[in-house]
Scaffold this motif. Structure first.
Motif, PDB file in Angstrom:
ATOM      1  N   ASP A  45       0.813  -1.220   0.000  1.00 59.98           N
ATOM      2  CA  ASP A  45       0.000   0.000   0.000  1.00 59.98           C
ATOM      3  C   ASP A  45       0.845   1.268   0.000  1.00 59.98           C
ATOM      4  N   GLY A  46       2.167   1.122  -0.037  1.00 57.56           N
ATOM      5  CA  GLY A  46       3.042   2.287  -0.058  1.00 57.56           C
ATOM      6  C   GLY A  46       3.301   2.901   1.292  1.00 57.56           C
ATOM      7  N   LYS A  47       3.016   2.176   2.363  1.00 49.66           N
ATOM      8  CA  LYS A  47       3.212   2.709   3.704  1.00 49.66           C
ATOM      9  C   LYS A  47       4.585   2.294   4.241  1.00 49.66           C
ATOM     10  N   GLY A  48       5.164   3.170   5.055  1.00 50.89           N
ATOM     11  CA  GLY A  48       6.407   2.841   5.732  1.00 50.89           C
ATOM     12  C   GLY A  48       7.664   3.079   4.929  1.00 50.89           C
ATOM     13  N   LEU A  49       7.562   3.702   3.753  1.00 50.94           N
ATOM     14  CA  LEU A  49       8.755   3.978   2.955  1.00 50.94           C
ATOM     15  C   LEU A  49       9.513   5.167   3.539  1.00 50.94           C
ATOM     16  N   PRO A  50      10.827   5.067   3.712  1.00 47.66           N
ATOM     17  CA  PRO A  50      11.599   6.226   4.177  1.00 47.66           C
ATOM     18  C   PRO A  50      11.586   7.340   3.135  1.00 47.66           C
ATOM     19  N   ALA A  51      11.648   8.557   3.600  1.00 55.15           N
ATOM     20  CA  ALA A  51      11.628   9.699   2.679  1.00 55.15           C
ATOM     21  C   ALA A  51      12.856   9.717   1.779  1.00 55.15           C
ATOM     22  N   ALA A  52      13.954   9.125   2.251  1.00 53.62           N
ATOM     23  CA  ALA A  52      15.195   9.164   1.476  1.00 53.62           C
ATOM     24  C   ALA A  52      15.115   8.349   0.193  1.00 53.62           C
ATOM     25  N   VAL A  53      14.225   7.346   0.152  1.00 51.24           N
ATOM     26  CA  VAL A  53      14.129   6.498  -1.037  1.00 51.24           C
ATOM     27  C   VAL A  53      12.798   6.651  -1.750  1.00 51.24           C
ATOM     28  N   ALA A  54      11.892   7.419  -1.177  1.00 56.12           N
ATOM     29  CA  ALA A  54      10.554   7.518  -1.760  1.00 56.12           C
ATOM     30  C   ALA A  54      10.564   8.195  -3.122  1.00 56.12           C
ATOM     31  N   HIS A  55      11.581   9.033  -3.398  1.00 56.07           N
ATOM     32  CA  HIS A  55      11.605   9.774  -4.656  1.00 56.07           C
ATOM     33  C   HIS A  55      12.073   8.923  -5.830  1.00 56.07           C
ATOM     34  N   SER A  56      12.702   7.795  -5.561  1.00 53.01           N
ATOM     35  CA  SER A  56      13.267   6.955  -6.617  1.00 53.01           C
ATOM     36  C   SER A  56      12.543   5.619  -6.648  1.00 53.01           C
ATOM     37  N   ALA A  57      12.015   5.282  -7.823  1.00 50.08           N
ATOM     38  CA  ALA A  57      11.304   4.009  -7.944  1.00 50.08           C
ATOM     39  C   ALA A  57      12.246   2.829  -7.743  1.00 50.08           C
ATOM     40  N   GLY A  58      13.454   2.929  -8.316  1.00 49.43           N
ATOM     41  CA  GLY A  58      14.403   1.832  -8.171  1.00 49.43           C
ATOM     42  C   GLY A  58      14.886   1.664  -6.744  1.00 49.43           C
ATOM     43  N   ALA A  59      15.195   2.795  -6.086  1.00 45.64           N
ATOM     44  CA  ALA A  59      15.678   2.723  -4.706  1.00 45.64           C
ATOM     45  C   ALA A  59      14.590   2.227  -3.760  1.00 45.64           C
ATOM     46  N   SER A  60      13.365   2.706  -3.961  1.00 46.48           N
ATOM     47  CA  SER A  60      12.271   2.259  -3.090  1.00 46.48           C
ATOM     48  C   SER A  60      11.983   0.777  -3.292  1.00 46.48           C
ATOM     49  N   ARG A  61      12.058   0.319  -4.536  1.00 45.69           N
ATOM     50  CA  ARG A  61      11.822  -1.108  -4.786  1.00 45.69           C
ATOM     51  C   ARG A  61      12.896  -1.961  -4.124  1.00 45.69           C
ATOM     52  N   GLN A  62      14.150  -1.521  -4.196  1.00 43.60           N
ATOM     53  CA  GLN A  62      15.224  -2.273  -3.569  1.00 43.60           C
ATOM     54  C   GLN A  62      15.079  -2.279  -2.057  1.00 43.60           C
ATOM     55  N   TRP A  63      14.681  -1.135  -1.493  1.00 44.03           N
ATOM     56  CA  TRP A  63      14.506  -1.066  -0.040  1.00 44.03           C
ATOM     57  C   TRP A  63      13.371  -1.977   0.407  1.00 44.03           C
ATOM     58  N   VAL A  64      12.267  -1.968  -0.337  1.00 43.47           N
ATOM     59  CA  VAL A  64      11.130  -2.836  -0.007  1.00 43.47           C
ATOM     60  C   VAL A  64      11.543  -4.304  -0.082  1.00 43.47           C
ATOM     61  N   SER A  65      12.288  -4.654  -1.126  1.00 35.82           N
ATOM     62  CA  SER A  65      12.720  -6.040  -1.274  1.00 35.82           C
ATOM     63  C   SER A  65      13.636  -6.460  -0.130  1.00 35.82           C
ATOM     64  N   ASP A  66      14.541  -5.574   0.275  1.00 39.57           N
ATOM     65  CA  ASP A  66      15.439  -5.901   1.385  1.00 39.57           C
ATOM     66  C   ASP A  66      14.668  -6.069   2.692  1.00 39.57           C
ATOM     67  N   GLU A  67      13.675  -5.225   2.907  1.00 41.36           N
ATOM     68  CA  GLU A  67      12.856  -5.336   4.117  1.00 41.36           C
ATOM     69  C   GLU A  67      12.125  -6.679   4.152  1.00 41.36           C
ATOM     70  N   LEU A  68      11.533  -7.052   3.036  1.00 37.54           N
ATOM     71  CA  LEU A  68      10.805  -8.319   2.987  1.00 37.54           C
ATOM     72  C   LEU A  68      11.750  -9.510   3.089  1.00 37.54           C
ATOM     73  N   ALA A  69      12.947  -9.377   2.517  1.00 44.10           N
ATOM     74  CA  ALA A  69      13.923 -10.466   2.615  1.00 44.10           C
ATOM     75  C   ALA A  69      14.345 -10.691   4.062  1.00 44.10           C
ATOM     76  N   GLU A  70      14.538  -9.616   4.801  1.00 44.19           N
ATOM     77  CA  GLU A  70      14.909  -9.750   6.213  1.00 44.19           C
ATOM     78  C   GLU A  70      13.782 -10.401   7.009  1.00 44.19           C
ATOM     79  N   SER A  71      12.549 -10.012   6.720  1.00 43.58           N
ATOM     80  CA  SER A  71      11.412 -10.631   7.400  1.00 43.58           C
ATOM     81  C   SER A  71      11.271 -12.099   7.012  1.00 43.58           C
ATOM     82  N   ALA A  72      11.577 -12.422   5.748  1.00 45.89           N
ATOM     83  CA  ALA A  72      11.497 -13.819   5.304  1.00 45.89           C
ATOM     84  C   ALA A  72      12.549 -14.676   5.993  1.00 45.89           C
ATOM     85  N   ARG A  73      13.719 -14.124   6.241  1.00 48.26           N
ATOM     86  CA  ARG A  73      14.753 -14.886   6.958  1.00 48.26           C
ATOM     87  C   ARG A  73      14.307 -15.201   8.379  1.00 48.26           C
TER      88      ARG A  73
END
Length: 422
Positions: A45-73
């Motif tokens: 839903d686009g919630k919880g994104l840091p402001a530092a990466v929200a402006h970049s689609a690539g950076a936000s996607r990578q940050w989201v993926s890393d967050e989910l990967a850590e939770s998956a571990r």
């Protein structure tokens, strides 16, 4: 006066296996899964994104993926803890089940003896059941670290093997039938009675039963060999499960109902019930399974074996194209662009779990890129079984490069080429 709090009953985190712990390993695993799903929905839903990466689609996607990967571990860690806890609980549960079966058998024997009277066959049946239960309990004790009594029927992928389970049921039944005959032979008083019992062990009486027993054991061995050869030859992908489940007998690795497994279990279960009834009616001989029923079981076994020999497959890349958003101009593939890898078999059965998705990778030239997790409400759009979206890393060398997918099962796909422009 200070109030002392009892901290001995505070809930533990994660993988506790204490018998009296208010929050054991299973609850820890369920909480980890719930936290992962909740986090995935928030990020979708686009919630919880840091402001530092929200402006970049690539950076936000990578940050989201890393967050989910850590939770998956964390989910994977809790899953391993739950498996250890399940193994810890399995041995006493096995003893309870064996005791319940013996109690039911005793009640049935007692109730059916009210009118007909107690016979040597009834005593032999109870003694055989107690001996068999003792053997199974002893086996469960020695194999308690690998699943107890279930250890022989659990495959290398930590799932219950349908072929081994069916063969084990036939073996246990045949051993029980022989023990019943041995008990009756020990209790027989006359020579004629002993001769009758020995005649009950003749090959002609139990040829149907022995044929099905031999076929089920052969199928178990052939399936083990076939699956092993196909996995080593990269023609079949196997992803390990957290622990065995009863549903494994009727489903494939992804948890969906399997026709070949279901028909194999149902046909042989019906044959076992028929043989059990025949043994109860004629305990002085091996159950005479009719040839029509035996042929039906053989056809079922052949169908199951054919399904194991032909099902599944490895990952295959069909094409690699540049991802084009609405309004973009057509252009060659450059560093930083996203590419779509189209094909099939990227998500093997059983790899839909979070801990399996984070193990997927794509090799672009000499650079390995982890497949980003792109969440949507209820799941993920990337990765999927037929399409992967990955960015071209800056380290990739321009020119003709190869693309190769590495699935969660560790199987590499074929190589596909693409031209990378500087």
């Amino acid at each position: 006066m200070a109030v002392q709090q009892d901290t001995s009953r505070e809930p533990h985190e994660g993988g506790c296996t204490c018998a009296d712990c208010p929050s054991g390993a299973r609850n820890g695993h369920q909480r980890a899964i719930a936290a992962f799903v909740r986090r995935r929905e928030e990020l979708a839903d686009g919630k919880g994104l840091p402001a530092a990466v929200a402006h970049s689609a690539g950076a936000s996607r990578q940050w989201v993926s890393d967050e989910l990967a850590e939770s998956a571990r964390l989910v994977a860690e809790r899953g391993r803890a739950e498996r250890l806890s399940w193994l810890h609980r399995l041995r006493p549960a096995t003893l309870v089940v064996l005791g319940a079966i013996l109690l039911v058998l005793l009640l049935v024997q007692g109730l059916t003896a009210l009118g007909a009277g107690w016979t040597t066959a009834r005593s032999a049946g109870l003694v055989a059941a107690f001996l068999l239960a003792a053997l199974l309990a002893l086996a469960a004790h020695f194999h308690r670290a690998r699943g107890g009594v279930l250890a022989p029927v659990v495959g290398e992928d930590q799932r219950l093997s349908t072929s081994r389970a069916v063969a084990a049921c036939w073996i246990v039944f045949c051993v029980y039938a022989v023990l019943v005959l041995a008990g009756e032979l020990a209790g027989a008083s006359g020579h004629a009675r002993r001769a009758e019992l020995l005649d009950g062990l003749e090959l002609g009486r139990g040829v149907g039963l022995l044929t099905v027993l031999a076929a089920s054991c052969a199928v178990a061995v052939l399936v083990h060999h076939t699956v092993g050869v196909r996995v080593r030859g990269r023609r079949l992908q196997k992803v390990r499960a957290d622990r065995p489940r009863a549903a494994d007998l009727l489903t494939d690795d992804s948890g969906h109902g399997s026709f070949t497994d279901s028909q194999y279990v149902l046909v042989h279960a019906a044959a076992l019930v028929f043989c059990a009834v025949r043994l109860a009616r004629r305990p002085e001989q091996l159950p005479d399974l009719p040839w029509a029923f035996a042929v039906l079981a053989l056809v079922s076994a052949a169908t199951y074996l054919a399904g194991k020999a032909t099902g599944g497959g490895g990952p295959v890349i069909h094409s690699v194209v540049r991802t084009r958003e609405a309004g973009d101009l057509d252009a060659p593939i450059r560093t930083g662009d996203d590419i779509e890898i189209r094909g099939t078999g990227f998500l093997p059965p059983g790899a839909e779990t979070p801990q399996a998705l984070v193990r997927m990778a794509v090799r672009i030239g000499q650079v390995q890129v982890h497949v980003p997790l792109i969440p949507v409400p209820g799941g993920f759009t990337n990765p999927s079984d037929t399409l992967l979206t990955v960015p071209i890393p800056a380290e990739a060398e321009p020119g003709r490069v190869t693309v190769q997918v590495v699935t969660a099962a560790g199987v590499e796909s074929n190589e596909a080429g693409m031209d990378l422009v500087d």
